[in-house]
Write a protein that holds these residues in place. Structure first.
Motif, PDB file in Angstrom:
ATOM      1  N   VAL A 124     -12.004 -20.960  85.004  1.00  0.00           N
ATOM      2  CA  VAL A 124     -11.214 -22.157  85.336  1.00  0.00           C
ATOM      3  C   VAL A 124     -10.645 -22.109  86.742  1.00  0.00           C
ATOM      4  CG1 VAL A 124     -10.648 -22.609  82.925  1.00  0.00           C
ATOM      5  CG2 VAL A 124      -9.113 -21.169  84.296  1.00  0.00           C
ATOM      6  N   ARG A 127     -11.488 -25.196  88.820  1.00  0.00           N
ATOM      7  CA  ARG A 127     -10.864 -26.385  88.246  1.00  0.00           C
ATOM      8  C   ARG A 127      -9.388 -26.440  88.613  1.00  0.00           C
ATOM      9  NH1 ARG A 127     -14.238 -28.421  84.438  1.00  0.00           N
ATOM     10  NH2 ARG A 127     -12.660 -29.455  83.174  1.00  0.00           N
ATOM     11  N   ASP A 207     -22.496 -21.780  77.165  1.00  0.00           N
ATOM     12  CA  ASP A 207     -21.933 -22.726  76.194  1.00  0.00           C
ATOM     13  C   ASP A 207     -20.495 -22.345  75.840  1.00  0.00           C
ATOM     14  OD1 ASP A 207     -24.229 -24.259  76.078  1.00  0.00           O
ATOM     15  OD2 ASP A 207     -25.063 -23.186  74.357  1.00  0.00           O
ATOM     16  N   ILE A 210     -18.201 -23.361  78.694  1.00  0.00           N
ATOM     17  CA  ILE A 210     -17.915 -24.800  78.698  1.00  0.00           C
ATOM     18  C   ILE A 210     -16.891 -25.131  77.621  1.00  0.00           C
ATOM     19  CG2 ILE A 210     -18.903 -27.078  78.228  1.00  0.00           C
ATOM     20  CD1 ILE A 210     -21.496 -26.005  79.562  1.00  0.00           C
ATOM     21  N   ARG A 211     -17.046 -24.535  76.446  1.00  0.00           N
ATOM     22  CA  ARG A 211     -16.078 -24.781  75.369  1.00  0.00           C
ATOM     23  C   ARG A 211     -14.692 -24.304  75.781  1.00  0.00           C
ATOM     24  NH1 ARG A 211     -20.209 -22.571  72.225  1.00  0.00           N
ATOM     25  NH2 ARG A 211     -18.968 -20.717  71.689  1.00  0.00           N
ATOM     26  N   ARG A 213     -13.503 -24.092  78.852  1.00  0.00           N
ATOM     27  CA  ARG A 213     -12.959 -25.006  79.866  1.00  0.00           C
ATOM     28  C   ARG A 213     -12.329 -26.237  79.221  1.00  0.00           C
ATOM     29  NH1 ARG A 213     -17.810 -24.758  84.418  1.00  0.00           N
ATOM     30  NH2 ARG A 213     -17.000 -22.932  85.564  1.00  0.00           N
ATOM     31  N   PHE A 214     -13.008 -26.821  78.249  1.00  0.00           N
ATOM     32  CA  PHE A 214     -12.446 -27.992  77.567  1.00  0.00           C
ATOM     33  C   PHE A 214     -11.172 -27.607  76.817  1.00  0.00           C
ATOM     34  CE2 PHE A 214     -16.758 -29.945  77.947  1.00  0.00           C
ATOM     35  CZ  PHE A 214     -16.355 -31.133  78.532  1.00  0.00           C
ATOM     36  N   PHE A 215     -11.201 -26.464  76.154  1.00  0.00           N
ATOM     37  CA  PHE A 215     -10.030 -25.992  75.407  1.00  0.00           C
ATOM     38  C   PHE A 215      -8.864 -25.765  76.367  1.00  0.00           C
ATOM     39  CE2 PHE A 215      -7.329 -22.898  73.320  1.00  0.00           C
ATOM     40  CZ  PHE A 215      -7.346 -23.284  71.984  1.00  0.00           C
ATOM     41  N   HIS A 216      -9.139 -25.139  77.492  1.00  0.00           N
ATOM     42  CA  HIS A 216      -8.110 -24.892  78.501  1.00  0.00           C
ATOM     43  C   HIS A 216      -7.507 -26.194  79.003  1.00  0.00           C
ATOM     44  CE1 HIS A 216      -6.802 -24.383  82.726  1.00  0.00           C
ATOM     45  NE2 HIS A 216      -6.321 -23.221  82.306  1.00  0.00           N
ATOM     46  N   ASP A 217      -8.358 -27.159  79.325  1.00  0.00           N
ATOM     47  CA  ASP A 217      -7.863 -28.414  79.888  1.00  0.00           C
ATOM     48  C   ASP A 217      -6.980 -29.163  78.897  1.00  0.00           C
ATOM     49  OD1 ASP A 217      -9.354 -27.705  82.041  1.00  0.00           O
ATOM     50  OD2 ASP A 217     -10.779 -29.359  81.932  1.00  0.00           O
ATOM     51  N   ARG A 218      -7.257 -29.018  77.597  1.00  0.00           N
ATOM     52  CA  ARG A 218      -6.448 -29.696  76.584  1.00  0.00           C
ATOM     53  C   ARG A 218      -5.107 -29.000  76.359  1.00  0.00           C
ATOM     54  NH1 ARG A 218     -11.287 -29.648  73.629  1.00  0.00           N
ATOM     55  NH2 ARG A 218     -10.406 -28.047  72.245  1.00  0.00           N
ATOM     56  N   ASN A 219      -5.043 -27.714  76.633  1.00  0.00           N
ATOM     57  CA  ASN A 219      -3.861 -26.939  76.248  1.00  0.00           C
ATOM     58  C   ASN A 219      -3.015 -26.426  77.411  1.00  0.00           C
ATOM     59  OD1 ASN A 219      -4.017 -26.423  73.120  1.00  0.00           O
ATOM     60  ND2 ASN A 219      -6.110 -26.262  73.879  1.00  0.00           N
TER      61      ASN A 219
END
Length: 249
Positions: A124, A127, A207, A210-211, A213-219
């Motif tokens: 991350v 990002r 994969d 990527i999962r 990164r999405f988890f990080h961005d949400r939390n």
């Protein structure tokens, strides 16, 4: 001439080797009565920075810093049938835990849990850098400066960094592991340890990266702070509300 590698903490405190650093923290421990709040500013600051070191290379599971540090004290611990005196951290939510200053100073060996957090940080990094640039672009004053959310001083992008609040990166990484069913251990092949010309562990499973990164961005909840903000100030304010948090794009 001292032997061994110097021990350097995030607040700038340093000792010529681990033996000297351990002697310093042993003396610090022994200066304070059992159960007494360690309220000397320098002692508190050095313990905050030492606990950061512990979280980086020793701790497994959630971080020891947790939601933020209220204070430290020493307590009696029962170990192998005997009593020892050790440091305890009391957090801002009244939770508490102990930690080994000896292990924190040693900082070795890096364990698989620490390497997983390192891979998460690497995943991350760009990002977060982009979120910081966009945040300054939108909110900086005419001189390109923003107020540090902890000290209030105006800082440029070069003099600022981003800091997690609420949950640390280690805690987010741990929550991700649990959500993936990896609480006991990260499966082989998910990350690769540092290799030649590679300074940190990285995700080998794209994969999974990527999962995460999405988890990080949400939390993740993050704030802009001055690079000079002391670890103790940061640790004590990790539950503070942020009027304008960083957003991930």
């Amino acid at each position: 001439m001292s032997r061994g590698h110097p021990v350097v903490l995030s607040n700038g405190s340093k000792w010529p080797n681990k033996t000297v650093a351990k002697a310093y923290f042993r003396a610090l421990r022994d200066r304070w009565g059992v159960g007494v709040v360690i309220d000397d500013p320098i002692d508190h600051e050095n313990l905050c920075a030492l606990l950061e070191r512990y979280d980086e290379v020793i701790a497994t599971g959630p971080s020891k810093v947790g939601c933020g540090i209220r204070h430290f004290e020493t307590r009696e611990n029962v170990s192998h049938g005997g009593l020892t005196i050790g440091f305890w951290v009391i957090r801002t939510d009244d939770s508490e835990t102990d930690f080994s200053f000896m292990s924190a100073v040693d900082g070795q060996p890096r364990n698989p849990d620490a390497e997983f957090v390192e891979a998460c940080r690497e995943a991350v990094y760009e990002r977060i850098s982009e979120a910081k640039r966009e945040f300054f672009r939108k909110h900086a004053d005419g001189a390109g400066r923003l107020a540090c959310t902890v000290t209030g001083e105006l800082v440029s992008a070069a003099a600022a960094r981003v800091d997690y609040i609420g949950k640390s990166l280690r805690d987010i990484a741990w929550d991700f592991r649990v959500s993936e069913g990896w609480g006991a251990a990260v499966p082989q092949g998910v990350i690769s340890p540092p290799a030649d010309a590679q300074v940190s562990a990285q995700f080998a499973d794209m994969d999974a990266m990527i999962r995460f990164r999405f988890f990080h961005d949400r939390n993740a909840r993050m704030r802009v702070v001055s690079k000079s903000a002391l670890p103790s100030r940061l640790a004590a304010t990790r539950n503070m509300a942020v009027e304008t948090p960083l957003m991930f794009v």
